[in-house]
Design a protein around this motif. Structure first.
Motif, PDB file in Angstrom:
ATOM      1  N   SER A  74       0.850  -1.198   0.000  1.00  0.00           N
ATOM      2  CA  SER A  74       0.000   0.000   0.000  1.00  0.00           C
ATOM      3  C   SER A  74       0.883   1.244   0.000  1.00  0.00           C
ATOM      4  CB  SER A  74      -0.940   0.000   1.206  1.00  0.00           C
ATOM      5  OG  SER A  74      -0.219   0.003   2.418  1.00  0.00           O
ATOM      6  N   ILE A  75       0.491   2.221  -0.839  1.00  0.00           N
ATOM      7  CA  ILE A  75       1.196   3.492  -0.956  1.00  0.00           C
ATOM      8  C   ILE A  75       0.163   4.585  -0.687  1.00  0.00           C
ATOM      9  CG2 ILE A  75       2.582   4.963  -2.483  1.00  0.00           C
ATOM     10  CD1 ILE A  75       3.344   2.419  -4.002  1.00  0.00           C
ATOM     11  N   PRO A  76       0.130   5.119   0.506  1.00  0.00           N
ATOM     12  CA  PRO A  76      -0.991   5.967   0.922  1.00  0.00           C
ATOM     13  C   PRO A  76      -1.008   7.371   0.331  1.00  0.00           C
ATOM     14  CG  PRO A  76       0.610   5.788   2.695  1.00  0.00           C
ATOM     15  CD  PRO A  76       1.071   4.872   1.614  1.00  0.00           C
ATOM     16  N   HIS A  77       0.090   7.795  -0.330  1.00  0.00           N
ATOM     17  CA  HIS A  77       0.135   9.176  -0.814  1.00  0.00           C
ATOM     18  C   HIS A  77       0.355   9.258  -2.322  1.00  0.00           C
ATOM     19  CE1 HIS A  77       0.167  10.354   3.360  1.00  0.00           C
ATOM     20  NE2 HIS A  77       1.276   9.656   3.578  1.00  0.00           N
ATOM     21  N   LEU A  78      -0.065   8.224  -3.048  1.00  0.00           N
ATOM     22  CA  LEU A  78       0.039   8.223  -4.500  1.00  0.00           C
ATOM     23  C   LEU A  78      -1.188   7.541  -5.082  1.00  0.00           C
ATOM     24  CD1 LEU A  78       1.949   9.004  -6.862  1.00  0.00           C
ATOM     25  CD2 LEU A  78       2.792   6.648  -6.801  1.00  0.00           C
ATOM     26  N   GLY A  79      -1.900   8.249  -5.959  1.00  0.00           N
ATOM     27  CA  GLY A  79      -3.130   7.715  -6.542  1.00  0.00           C
ATOM     28  C   GLY A  79      -2.893   6.535  -7.461  1.00  0.00           C
ATOM     29  N   CYS A  80      -3.900   5.687  -7.592  1.00  0.00           N
ATOM     30  CA  CYS A  80      -3.782   4.483  -8.418  1.00  0.00           C
ATOM     31  C   CYS A  80      -3.576   4.815  -9.900  1.00  0.00           C
ATOM     32  CB  CYS A  80      -5.033   3.613  -8.261  1.00  0.00           C
ATOM     33  SG  CYS A  80      -5.188   2.792  -6.646  1.00  0.00           S
ATOM     34  N   GLU A  81      -4.041   5.982 -10.339  1.00  0.00           N
ATOM     35  CA  GLU A  81      -3.897   6.331 -11.759  1.00  0.00           C
ATOM     36  C   GLU A  81      -2.439   6.588 -12.135  1.00  0.00           C
ATOM     37  OE1 GLU A  81      -4.967  10.235  -9.614  1.00  0.00           O
ATOM     38  OE2 GLU A  81      -5.383   8.075  -9.454  1.00  0.00           O
ATOM     39  N   TYR A  82      -1.579   6.841 -11.136  1.00  0.00           N
ATOM     40  CA  TYR A  82      -0.175   7.079 -11.414  1.00  0.00           C
ATOM     41  C   TYR A  82       0.694   5.845 -11.177  1.00  0.00           C
ATOM     42  CZ  TYR A  82      -1.748  11.932 -10.920  1.00  0.00           C
ATOM     43  OH  TYR A  82      -2.423  13.115 -11.053  1.00  0.00           O
ATOM     44  N   LEU A  83       0.237   4.962 -10.340  1.00  0.00           N
ATOM     45  CA  LEU A  83       1.073   3.849  -9.881  1.00  0.00           C
ATOM     46  C   LEU A  83       1.094   2.706 -10.886  1.00  0.00           C
ATOM     47  CD1 LEU A  83       2.761   2.775  -7.477  1.00  0.00           C
ATOM     48  CD2 LEU A  83       0.664   1.717  -6.610  1.00  0.00           C
ATOM     49  N   GLY A  84       2.276   2.136 -11.119  1.00  0.00           N
ATOM     50  CA  GLY A  84       2.401   1.009 -12.031  1.00  0.00           C
ATOM     51  C   GLY A  84       3.546   0.098 -11.627  1.00  0.00           C
ATOM     52  N   LEU A  85       3.566  -1.088 -12.224  1.00  0.00           N
ATOM     53  CA  LEU A  85       4.611  -2.084 -11.973  1.00  0.00           C
ATOM     54  C   LEU A  85       5.488  -2.216 -13.206  1.00  0.00           C
ATOM     55  CD1 LEU A  85       5.850  -4.502 -10.346  1.00  0.00           C
ATOM     56  CD2 LEU A  85       4.133  -5.947 -11.456  1.00  0.00           C
ATOM     57  N   ASP A  86       6.786  -2.100 -13.018  1.00  0.00           N
ATOM     58  CA  ASP A  86       7.755  -2.275 -14.098  1.00  0.00           C
ATOM     59  C   ASP A  86       8.645  -3.469 -13.779  1.00  0.00           C
ATOM     60  OD1 ASP A  86       6.645   0.127 -14.938  1.00  0.00           O
ATOM     61  OD2 ASP A  86       8.248   1.324 -14.032  1.00  0.00           O
ATOM     62  N   ILE A  87       9.006  -4.248 -14.817  1.00  0.00           N
ATOM     63  CA  ILE A  87       9.805  -5.458 -14.640  1.00  0.00           C
ATOM     64  C   ILE A  87      10.982  -5.417 -15.602  1.00  0.00           C
ATOM     65  CG2 ILE A  87       9.791  -7.983 -14.634  1.00  0.00           C
ATOM     66  CD1 ILE A  87       6.756  -7.883 -14.309  1.00  0.00           C
ATOM     67  N   GLN A  88      12.188  -5.668 -15.078  1.00  0.00           N
ATOM     68  CA  GLN A  88      13.398  -5.707 -15.883  1.00  0.00           C
ATOM     69  C   GLN A  88      14.252  -6.894 -15.445  1.00  0.00           C
ATOM     70  OE1 GLN A  88      14.227  -1.395 -14.699  1.00  0.00           O
ATOM     71  NE2 GLN A  88      15.196  -1.503 -16.718  1.00  0.00           N
ATOM     72  N   ASP A  89      15.050  -7.437 -16.384  1.00  0.00           N
ATOM     73  CA  ASP A  89      16.033  -8.455 -15.996  1.00  0.00           C
ATOM     74  C   ASP A  89      17.183  -8.466 -16.979  1.00  0.00           C
ATOM     75  OD1 ASP A  89      15.401 -10.116 -18.225  1.00  0.00           O
ATOM     76  OD2 ASP A  89      13.777 -11.072 -17.102  1.00  0.00           O
ATOM     77  N   GLU A  90      18.177  -9.307 -16.703  1.00  0.00           N
ATOM     78  CA  GLU A  90      19.397  -9.341 -17.514  1.00  0.00           C
ATOM     79  C   GLU A  90      19.231 -10.089 -18.829  1.00  0.00           C
ATOM     80  OE1 GLU A  90      22.689 -10.719 -15.238  1.00  0.00           O
ATOM     81  OE2 GLU A  90      22.662  -8.996 -13.851  1.00  0.00           O
ATOM     82  N   MET A  91      18.068 -10.669 -19.063  1.00  0.00           N
ATOM     83  CA  MET A  91      17.797 -11.301 -20.345  1.00  0.00           C
ATOM     84  C   MET A  91      17.188 -10.311 -21.334  1.00  0.00           C
ATOM     85  SD  MET A  91      16.368 -15.095 -19.297  1.00  0.00           S
ATOM     86  CE  MET A  91      16.217 -15.571 -21.015  1.00  0.00           C
ATOM     87  N   GLY A  92      17.084  -9.057 -20.947  1.00  0.00           N
ATOM     88  CA  GLY A  92      16.571  -8.032 -21.842  1.00  0.00           C
ATOM     89  C   GLY A  92      15.102  -7.702 -21.663  1.00  0.00           C
ATOM     90  N   ARG A  93      14.470  -8.347 -20.720  1.00  0.00           N
ATOM     91  CA  ARG A  93      13.062  -8.047 -20.488  1.00  0.00           C
ATOM     92  C   ARG A  93      12.934  -6.654 -19.865  1.00  0.00           C
ATOM     93  NH1 ARG A  93       8.984 -11.323 -16.365  1.00  0.00           N
ATOM     94  NH2 ARG A  93       7.074 -10.190 -16.888  1.00  0.00           N
ATOM     95  N   HIS A  94      11.992  -5.869 -20.377  1.00  0.00           N
ATOM     96  CA  HIS A  94      11.729  -4.541 -19.820  1.00  0.00           C
ATOM     97  C   HIS A  94      10.270  -4.195 -20.109  1.00  0.00           C
ATOM     98  CE1 HIS A  94      13.007  -0.035 -19.357  1.00  0.00           C
ATOM     99  NE2 HIS A  94      12.105  -0.439 -18.480  1.00  0.00           N
ATOM    100  N   GLU A  95       9.448  -4.399 -19.116  1.00  0.00           N
ATOM    101  CA  GLU A  95       8.018  -4.123 -19.235  1.00  0.00           C
ATOM    102  C   GLU A  95       7.657  -2.977 -18.301  1.00  0.00           C
ATOM    103  OE1 GLU A  95       5.203  -7.367 -19.529  1.00  0.00           O
ATOM    104  OE2 GLU A  95       6.867  -8.803 -19.543  1.00  0.00           O
ATOM    105  N   VAL A  96       6.998  -1.971 -18.846  1.00  0.00           N
ATOM    106  CA  VAL A  96       6.572  -0.808 -18.082  1.00  0.00           C
ATOM    107  C   VAL A  96       5.053  -0.838 -17.970  1.00  0.00           C
ATOM    108  CG1 VAL A  96       6.542   1.718 -17.975  1.00  0.00           C
ATOM    109  CG2 VAL A  96       8.555   0.530 -18.862  1.00  0.00           C
TER     110      VAL A  96
END
Length: 304
Positions: A74-96
């Motif tokens: 939970s992040i109490p001071h940031l709205g859901c419209e701004y919050l996202g999950l990003d994933i990166q790894d050494e195999m070149g994966r980069h998802e924003v």
């Protein structure tokens, strides 16, 4: 000449006419029986108990293996419209802005957000982070104060088995809601593959992990020394403030296996208890009786 099998009897009975009961012998016999019953009961309870054995071996991952991650934060001071999950790894994966199998619940009149989701990562070093990088519009201020309710790795929640040693959810209830508002948060984690084989069969897989934490902030639009390279590249175009979970994997797998003592071990211990107790009791009885007889003879000698 006819062979008499009774000649092989090593437990020959002695006629009662040649034996003499004593009070001390009766007390020793009663104590021996009670002692045997106590030891048999404790051994039976030990036989029923299940012990968990731990073993170590080298992990051999198959190509394409992935790890499921379950995150609740939970992040109490940031709205859901701004919050996202990003994933990166050494195999070149980069998802924003990864959103599959995730949900965001508004908190405090849409001023905060609860993120809950499960996603897969490759079995290579990398990171996933909560940020505003995928938002269509950036907030004026980014406040990443947060509480981690749960972070677990693997198909099964091994943290539910309290008797298993290890650290399967050490970030549970970690609270960083009193830090400076514009801090970025770094969690460095070492994942250890773990399997558990319960007594009723089957196999459960998960990961235990240790972590180290570091918080850092901005100075004049730039990151302070020790900044992560990913954040440095963002600089002023996108806010670098984020919650980073950086992970690496151990090559050693820990295996826990439930085992119960075999039945032959239980029978062996019962035989040892009964035989040993009666042997020791017989020795004690013989020593005491012989000592009393010698003492009695000495008394008779003095009187004569």
């Amino acid at each position: 000449m006819k062979f008499d099998i009774r000649r092989l009897d090593v437990y020959r009975r002695v006629s009662k006419d040649f034996t003499q009961p004593t009070t001390f012998g009766a007390l020793v016999s009663i104590f021996s029986v009670l002692f045997i019953l106590f030891l048999v009961f404790t051994e039976f309870m030990s036989f029923l108990q299940v012990e968990t054995i731990s073993e170590l071996f080298v992990d051999r991952p198959s190509p394409g293996d992935q790890i499921i991650v379950k995150l609740n934060i939970s992040i109490p001071h940031l709205g859901c419209e701004y919050l996202g999950l990003d994933i990166q790894d050494e195999m070149g994966r980069h998802e924003v802005g990864f959103s599959e199998n995730t949900r965001k619940v508004p908190l405090h009149d849409n001023t905060g957000c609860l993120f809950d989701g499960s996603f897969h990562i490759n079995k290579v070093p990398g990171n996933f982070h909560m940020s505003t990088h995928g938002a269509q519009q950036q907030p004026r201020f980014v406040n990443m104060e947060h509480t981690i309710h749960s972070l677990e790795f693997g198909d099964h929640q091994l943290s539910n088995f309290d008797f298993l040693p290890g650290s399967f959810n050490p970030l549970q209830d970690i609270d960083h809601n009193t830090d400076a508002a514009h801090l970025s948060h770094d969690y460095y984690m070492k994942l250890v593959p773990t399997t558990y084989h319960p007594i009723n069969g089957g196999k459960m897989s998960g990961y235990q992990y240790t972590y180290a934490y570091k918080g850092y902030g901005m100075q004049g639009g730039y990151l302070v020394p020790g900044k992560p390279m990913e954040c440095a590249l963002l600089q002023m175009s996108v806010s670098p403030t984020a919650i980073w979970f950086r992970y690496d994997l151990s090559a050693i797998t820990v295996q826990y296996t439930d085992r119960r003592k075999p039945f032959y071990h239980f029978i062996t211990m019962i035989c040892a208890i009964v035989g040993g107790t009666f042997t020791v009791a017989g020795l004690i009885d013989a020593v005491v009786i012989n000592a009393s007889e010698i003492f009695h003879k000495l008394e008779l000698g003095k009187q004569s």
